[in-house]
Design an enzyme around this catalytic site. Structure first.
Site, PDB file in Angstrom:
ATOM      1  N   TYR A 300       0.838  -1.201   0.000  1.00 33.11           N
ATOM      2  CA  TYR A 300       0.000   0.000   0.000  1.00 33.11           C
ATOM      3  C   TYR A 300       0.869   1.246   0.000  1.00 33.11           C
ATOM      4  CZ  TYR A 300       0.979   0.353   5.038  1.00 33.11           C
ATOM      5  OH  TYR A 300       1.601   0.464   6.249  1.00 33.11           O
ATOM      6  N   CYS A 301       0.303   2.317  -0.518  1.00 30.20           N
ATOM      7  CA  CYS A 301       0.951   3.632  -0.465  1.00 30.20           C
ATOM      8  C   CYS A 301      -0.151   4.672  -0.291  1.00 30.20           C
ATOM      9  CB  CYS A 301       1.805   3.879  -1.706  1.00 30.20           C
ATOM     10  SG  CYS A 301       0.878   3.925  -3.252  1.00 30.20           S
ATOM     11  N   THR A 302       0.162   5.935  -0.481  1.00 31.85           N
ATOM     12  CA  THR A 302      -0.802   6.996  -0.181  1.00 31.85           C
ATOM     13  C   THR A 302      -2.032   6.946  -1.083  1.00 31.85           C
ATOM     14  OG1 THR A 302       1.127   8.336   0.318  1.00 31.85           O
ATOM     15  CG2 THR A 302      -0.999   9.471   0.250  1.00 31.85           C
ATOM     16  N   GLY A 304      -1.851   5.109  -4.363  1.00 31.16           N
ATOM     17  CA  GLY A 304      -1.785   3.977  -5.281  1.00 31.16           C
ATOM     18  C   GLY A 304      -0.732   4.076  -6.368  1.00 31.16           C
ATOM     19  N   ILE A 332      -4.146   4.505   0.787  1.00 29.69           N
ATOM     20  CA  ILE A 332      -4.689   4.752   2.129  1.00 29.69           C
ATOM     21  C   ILE A 332      -5.824   5.777   2.063  1.00 29.69           C
ATOM     22  CG2 ILE A 332      -4.100   5.504   4.477  1.00 29.69           C
ATOM     23  CD1 ILE A 332      -1.110   4.920   3.574  1.00 29.69           C
TER      24      ILE A 332
END
Ligand SMILES: [Zn+2]
Ligand SMILES: [Zn+2]
Length: 414
Positions: A300-302, A304, A332
């Site tokens: 996951y990241c901020t 995508g 997220i």
């Protein structure tokens, strides 16, 4: 809305040869801004006197300091004249060379007209990648569209696609989004709308071209190889949460250490990167591969965009389990917007809100600590950076104003 663009901007033709020329600011505007830049940055910075000469000139981020670089960036962006962009990395992995890049026409009127305002984030990977003229044409098209709708923000365009956060009035964002989502090749783009206050609107637009969308550090042949391998399986937030609970699942936080410090999924592996370009190195470590072996890897990241690259890199590095690589659709931001539980702390974001879904003050959900006094703190201030590697550090307001924080080094350097 800016009066600089009269005609309705048209989407670029794929791989067209000739790029439209963007509007430029006047020489007087440029001279005025550069005079201020020299004042801000001091004699150590040898900035050219003229904007056009400034194009492509490297700035030494270490000599300049990130505080001043930030000031330079915001000044340039406030006037809509140029953006500062990292172009190279030092051998030790820290940021080295920075560049001034010209951006489009200055936005002269505030998009906030008393009505509702918001943010719009999106990214788009062009597959196959655009040619450089097509990239430049796309940048010019987006610049003109943003000007037409009075949007500010940051729009990065590369041959691999577009990564953007823009802000403006809700109705103009609607119209902008409608144009993009009905443009050929853009139908599958996920647009994320977020509320913001009028103070959090970008005051101007920076739209620039770069080698990559998110600084993974991949050259053209590496990008081709990663495109051939392809990213992992996208999971919508609810499906991601369900997978997270299953045995044999391991979470990987693709973001940088200064982001994970203030919020993360508990138990996620933290690569402790200073920038995204460090991620590949982490992937190649034996201990990383042991930790990920025979697991369902949930990345996951901020928002995508980084997972698109990171998950492809993982699939390339561990081909034997490439069918077990997943990533969170919309990042997220989308997860929190769905109201799902499980993410602890605040989500660091790269717009003027600084963080998204922040915990109430004084709650045990404040995961970060002030680097000086170690009290719970999760707000980054622009001028607080590590004395050694210049990444952002957390300093509470009291420590920021009362101590000589310029000598402090981050947790990665100490
Ligand atoms: Zn403190
Ligand atoms: Zn450091």
């Amino acid at each position: 809305m800016s009066g600089l663009v009269a005609a309705r901007p048209r989407p670029p033709q794929r791989n067209q040869k000739k790029a439209p020329v963007a509007q430029r600011a006047s020489d007087e505007d440029i001279a005025a801004v550069l005079a201020n830049v020299a004042k801000l940055c001091g004699p150590a910075t040898t900035l050219p006197q003229r904007y056009r000469e400034a194009y492509g000139v490297a700035l030494d981020a270490r000599a300049l300091g990130f505080g001043k670089l930030g000031a330079l960036l915001s000044l340039g962006e406030r006037r809509g004249l140029f953006a500062v962009e990292r172009t190279e990395r030092r051998e030790d992995g820290t940021s080295g060379s920075w560049c001034l890049r010209p951006v489009g026409a200055e936005i002269t009127e505030n998009a906030s007209d008393g009505g509702s305002v918001g943010l719009l984030g999106f990214y788009h990977y062009a597959r196959p990648p655009w040619t450089e003229p097509a990239r430049d044409a796309t940048a010019a098209w987006l610049r003109a569209l943003c000007a037409q709708h009075g949007l500010g923000g940051r729009v990065r365009v590369a041959t691999e696609g577009v990564n953007a956060t823009v802000s403006g009035s809700t109705s103009e964002l609607d119209a902008f989004q409608a144009t993009l989502s009905t443009t050929e090749g853009w139908h599958s783009v996920l647009f994320k709308r977020e509320p913001c206050t009028s103070h959090q609107l970008w005051p101007a637009l920076s739209c620039w071209t770069a080698d990559e969308l998110c600084g993974f550090g991949a050259d053209e042949s590496t990008r081709e190889r990663l495109d051939a391998v392809g990213p992992g399986i996208l999971l919508e937030p609810r499906a991601f949460r369900a997978r997270m609970m299953e045995k044999d699942a391991v979470l990987v936080d693709v973001r940088n250490a200064y982001e994970t410090t203030i919020g993360a999924f508990p138990g996620a592996l933290d690569p402790k990167t200073r920038t995204f370009a460090d991620f590949q190195q982490w992937l190649e470590k034996d201990e990383t591969q042991i930790a990920l072996k025979d697991k369902d890897v949930l990345m996951y990241c901020t928002g995508g965009v980084r997972c698109e690259r990171a998950s492809a890199a993982l699939r390339a590095a561990m081909p034997e389990q490439k069918e077990r690589v997943f990533h969170l659709q919309g990042g997220i931001v989308s997860y929190m917007d769905e109201g799902l539980e499980g993410f602890a702390g605040a989500n660091y974001v790269f717009d003027r809100r600084n963080r998204h879904g922040a915990a109430p003050r004084g709650s045990d959900q404040v995961l970060g600590k002030c680097l000086a006094c170690r009290k719970p703190w999760d707000v980054y201030r622009g001028s607080a950076t590590c004395a050694k590697c210049k990444v952002r550090v957390l300093l509470c307001d009291a420590c920021l104003s009362s101590r000589d924080h310029e000598a402090l080094v981050c947790d990665l350097c100490s």
